[in-house]
Design a protein around this motif. Sequence first.
Motif, PDB file in Angstrom:
ATOM      1  N   VAL A 135       2.350  -3.282   2.852  1.00 45.08           N
ATOM      2  CA  VAL A 135       1.795  -4.638   2.791  1.00 45.08           C
ATOM      3  C   VAL A 135       1.086  -4.991   4.091  1.00 45.08           C
ATOM      4  CG1 VAL A 135       2.409  -7.090   2.668  1.00 45.08           C
ATOM      5  CG2 VAL A 135       3.401  -5.475   1.039  1.00 45.08           C
ATOM      6  N   LYS A 136       1.648  -4.592   5.223  1.00 37.65           N
ATOM      7  CA  LYS A 136       0.987  -4.861   6.503  1.00 37.65           C
ATOM      8  C   LYS A 136      -0.376  -4.184   6.549  1.00 37.65           C
ATOM      9  CE  LYS A 136       1.370  -4.461  11.524  1.00 37.65           C
ATOM     10  NZ  LYS A 136       0.714  -5.774  11.696  1.00 37.65           N
ATOM     11  N   LEU A 137      -0.441  -2.931   6.135  1.00 34.30           N
ATOM     12  CA  LEU A 137      -1.724  -2.218   6.134  1.00 34.30           C
ATOM     13  C   LEU A 137      -2.725  -2.900   5.213  1.00 34.30           C
ATOM     14  CD1 LEU A 137      -0.849   1.593   6.136  1.00 34.30           C
ATOM     15  CD2 LEU A 137      -2.310   0.379   7.767  1.00 34.30           C
ATOM     16  N   MET A 138      -2.281  -3.281   4.025  1.00 31.53           N
ATOM     17  CA  MET A 138      -3.165  -3.912   3.048  1.00 31.53           C
ATOM     18  C   MET A 138      -3.689  -5.255   3.545  1.00 31.53           C
ATOM     19  SD  MET A 138      -0.726  -2.863  -0.125  1.00 31.53           S
ATOM     20  CE  MET A 138      -1.520  -3.692  -1.487  1.00 31.53           C
ATOM     21  N   ARG A 139      -2.855  -5.986   4.261  1.00 27.25           N
ATOM     22  CA  ARG A 139      -3.281  -7.295   4.779  1.00 27.25           C
ATOM     23  C   ARG A 139      -4.139  -7.165   6.036  1.00 27.25           C
ATOM     24  NH1 ARG A 139       2.257 -10.853   3.579  1.00 27.25           N
ATOM     25  NH2 ARG A 139       1.599 -11.507   1.467  1.00 27.25           N
ATOM     26  N   ASP A 140      -3.795  -6.217   6.895  1.00 31.31           N
ATOM     27  CA  ASP A 140      -4.563  -6.045   8.134  1.00 31.31           C
ATOM     28  C   ASP A 140      -5.918  -5.389   7.880  1.00 31.31           C
ATOM     29  OD1 ASP A 140      -2.432  -7.151   9.470  1.00 31.31           O
ATOM     30  OD2 ASP A 140      -1.772  -5.276  10.417  1.00 31.31           O
ATOM     31  N   HIS A 141      -6.007  -4.621   6.797  1.00 28.02           N
ATOM     32  CA  HIS A 141      -7.251  -3.907   6.454  1.00 28.02           C
ATOM     33  C   HIS A 141      -7.586  -4.219   4.998  1.00 28.02           C
ATOM     34  CE1 HIS A 141      -7.260  -1.594  10.221  1.00 28.02           C
ATOM     35  NE2 HIS A 141      -5.940  -1.703  10.111  1.00 28.02           N
ATOM     36  N   SER A 142      -7.890  -5.484   4.769  1.00 25.08           N
ATOM     37  CA  SER A 142      -7.984  -6.003   3.396  1.00 25.08           C
ATOM     38  C   SER A 142      -9.294  -5.694   2.691  1.00 25.08           C
ATOM     39  CB  SER A 142      -7.759  -7.518   3.397  1.00 25.08           C
ATOM     40  OG  SER A 142      -8.738  -8.161   4.205  1.00 25.08           O
ATOM     41  N   PHE A 143     -10.255  -5.086   3.394  1.00 18.24           N
ATOM     42  CA  PHE A 143     -11.516  -4.713   2.756  1.00 18.24           C
ATOM     43  C   PHE A 143     -11.294  -3.389   2.037  1.00 18.24           C
ATOM     44  CE2 PHE A 143     -16.070  -3.412   2.701  1.00 18.24           C
ATOM     45  CZ  PHE A 143     -16.554  -4.515   2.015  1.00 18.24           C
ATOM     46  N   ALA A 144     -11.088  -3.477   0.728  1.00 18.25           N
ATOM     47  CA  ALA A 144     -10.588  -2.361  -0.059  1.00 18.25           C
ATOM     48  C   ALA A 144     -11.702  -1.693  -0.877  1.00 18.25           C
ATOM     49  CB  ALA A 144      -9.479  -2.840  -0.993  1.00 18.25           C
ATOM     50  N   THR A 145     -11.352  -0.570  -1.472  1.00 21.56           N
ATOM     51  CA  THR A 145     -12.236   0.146  -2.391  1.00 21.56           C
ATOM     52  C   THR A 145     -11.623   0.085  -3.782  1.00 21.56           C
ATOM     53  OG1 THR A 145     -12.844   1.663  -0.605  1.00 21.56           O
ATOM     54  CG2 THR A 145     -13.406   2.342  -2.845  1.00 21.56           C
ATOM     55  N   LEU A 146     -12.377  -0.467  -4.729  1.00 22.56           N
ATOM     56  CA  LEU A 146     -11.916  -0.635  -6.110  1.00 22.56           C
ATOM     57  C   LEU A 146     -12.682   0.343  -6.990  1.00 22.56           C
ATOM     58  CD1 LEU A 146     -10.344  -2.256  -8.309  1.00 22.56           C
ATOM     59  CD2 LEU A 146     -12.278  -3.873  -8.302  1.00 22.56           C
ATOM     60  N   ILE A 147     -11.948   1.125  -7.769  1.00 24.70           N
ATOM     61  CA  ILE A 147     -12.566   2.206  -8.540  1.00 24.70           C
ATOM     62  C   ILE A 147     -12.051   2.198  -9.972  1.00 24.70           C
ATOM     63  CG2 ILE A 147     -12.962   4.711  -8.660  1.00 24.70           C
ATOM     64  CD1 ILE A 147     -11.915   4.755  -5.677  1.00 24.70           C
TER      65      ILE A 147
END
Length: 207
Positions: free
Chosen positions: A16-28
Amino acid sequence: MYIPTQFKSDDLDHAVKLMRDHSFATLICNDDDGQPFVTYLPLHVDLVERDGKPWPVLLGHVARANPHWKYLRDRGTALVSYLGPHAYMSPTVYPDTMRVPTWNYLAVQCRVRVRLLTARAEMDEMLDKLINDNEPAYLEQWHSLSEDYHSKMLAMIVGFELEITELQCKLKLNQHRPESHAALRRVFAAGSEDERELLTWMDRLKM
């Protein structure tokens, strides 16, 4: 994704920390021709209760002109990938010379079930959460704009909730080579922003 045992993390707090700190994601997900279709976008991470424990759920939106939302609707499932800090690792961190370079990185990958947001209240909540993640001070300005303007802007996007059905977290920090850690820490401390963030993760993992 491929995760050797020494790099696999089952700690949800790390993910969760990684997902929140680096929230610009890749959706496929696959398009209508069966080919992977990719969108890069910010996603909000909510925590809900699942089986009596906290579990992340993702909120986001794409432009209505982007056909990805139709593929999400029609496929019903997708993949979300997060890449955290990453950096080259020189073999000079080892005390011996029979070594090769590698790359250290932190990543989270989620298989998700898609639900498009149709209620106005859900869209408003999703946007408020994304704004609050990225520019809380803008919330007041956004709320002060006219209903007509809000309606026009909302008509141009499609929002969704992504229920995570499977989550993988990979923390690749050379954990299995303790003889490299002292030198690696020195390199990271004097390095780039990503390298310094990797050093904080070495501290977090008590390496």
